[in-house]
Design a protein around this motif. Structure first.
Motif, PDB file in Angstrom:
ATOM      1  N   LEU A   9       0.807  -1.214   0.000  1.00 39.02           N
ATOM      2  CA  LEU A   9       0.000   0.000   0.000  1.00 39.02           C
ATOM      3  C   LEU A   9       0.846   1.274   0.000  1.00 39.02           C
ATOM      4  O   LEU A   9       0.307   2.377   0.067  1.00 39.02           O
ATOM      5  CB  LEU A   9      -0.947   0.003   1.208  1.00 39.02           C
ATOM      6  CG  LEU A   9      -1.942  -1.163   1.276  1.00 39.02           C
ATOM      7  CD1 LEU A   9      -2.798  -1.056   2.524  1.00 39.02           C
ATOM      8  CD2 LEU A   9      -2.798  -1.208   0.040  1.00 39.02           C
ATOM      9  N   ALA A  12      -0.225   3.434  -2.804  1.00 39.94           N
ATOM     10  CA  ALA A  12      -1.674   3.474  -2.994  1.00 39.94           C
ATOM     11  C   ALA A  12      -2.328   4.196  -1.823  1.00 39.94           C
ATOM     12  O   ALA A  12      -2.885   3.575  -0.921  1.00 39.94           O
ATOM     13  CB  ALA A  12      -2.215   2.053  -3.133  1.00 39.94           C
ATOM     14  N   LEU A  15      -6.043   3.284  -1.047  1.00 37.63           N
ATOM     15  CA  LEU A  15      -6.199   1.984  -0.412  1.00 37.63           C
ATOM     16  C   LEU A  15      -5.691   2.007   1.027  1.00 37.63           C
ATOM     17  O   LEU A  15      -6.259   1.364   1.908  1.00 37.63           O
ATOM     18  CB  LEU A  15      -5.477   0.907  -1.216  1.00 37.63           C
ATOM     19  CG  LEU A  15      -6.069   0.594  -2.591  1.00 37.63           C
ATOM     20  CD1 LEU A  15      -5.217  -0.449  -3.304  1.00 37.63           C
ATOM     21  CD2 LEU A  15      -7.505   0.126  -2.472  1.00 37.63           C
ATOM     22  N   VAL A  29      -3.663  -6.634  -3.104  1.00 36.92           N
ATOM     23  CA  VAL A  29      -3.067  -5.874  -4.205  1.00 36.92           C
ATOM     24  C   VAL A  29      -2.312  -6.870  -5.073  1.00 36.92           C
ATOM     25  O   VAL A  29      -1.355  -7.497  -4.633  1.00 36.92           O
ATOM     26  CB  VAL A  29      -2.116  -4.767  -3.683  1.00 36.92           C
ATOM     27  CG1 VAL A  29      -1.491  -4.030  -4.844  1.00 36.92           C
ATOM     28  CG2 VAL A  29      -2.866  -3.819  -2.756  1.00 36.92           C
TER      29      VAL A  29
END
Length: 169
Positions: A9, A12, A15, A29
């Motif tokens: 993450l 991201a 997310l 992911v």
């Protein structure tokens, strides 16, 4: 001490925010699959099918002989997109008057329009991404049909555009 696995993450932020707001929800992911190689033969088969469709439309309208037909390729706006263009120039066939061409196209759900000036009568029509132009001039009829853009690899596109590759096999 073992090294920590990479944080999926890290790149991201959306997310990460969802994960922090809902720690009870598992987030998976998947890794980037990497580039997908195009199968040049599959692209050429698709191009051949589209060329056959375009030629069938031209045959239906003009009934041209192979000597009266010209096949070319246009780019579809990108280096890996090509679209077939078929042009038939035939002596004024009695069956393909402007009214008859309009009837044929309109009866087959083509949407089109006619234009006329002093010496040139034209019909433009489209259906499902394909286009047709019929021009009556000086005792002949020119029927041009543009097909759908097809994705191929750049070498195949270059070969079609230069004439080094024949889509008909």
């Amino acid at each position: 001490m073992s090294p920590r696995p990479p944080d999926p993450l890290a790149d991201a932020p959306v997310l990460r925010a969802v994960h922090e707001a809902h720690p009870d929800v598992d987030i998976v992911v998947l890794p980037d699959p990497g580039p997908v190689a195009l199968d040049p033969d599959a692209g050429l088969r698709t191009v051949a099918r589209e060329l056959a469709e375009v030629e069938a439309i031209a045959d239906w309208l003009s009934g041209a002989s192979p000597e009266e037909r010209r096949r070319t390729w246009n780019t579809g706006g990108a280096a890996d997109l090509v679209l077939p263009v078929v042009t038939d120039r035939v002596p004024m066939p009695a069956r393909l008057t402007a009214n008859r061409a309009s009837e044929l196209l309109n009866g087959s759900e083509w949407s089109g329009r006619q234009t006329r000036n002093d010496s040139v009568h034209q019909l433009h029509a489209e259906r499902d991404g394909r286009a047709v132009r019929v021009v009556w001039l000086d005792g002949s009829v020119t029927v041009t049909v543009w097909g759908l853009a097809v994705e191929v690899d750049e070498d195949t596109a270059r070969g079609l555009l230069t004439g080094a590759v024949d889509a008909r096999g």
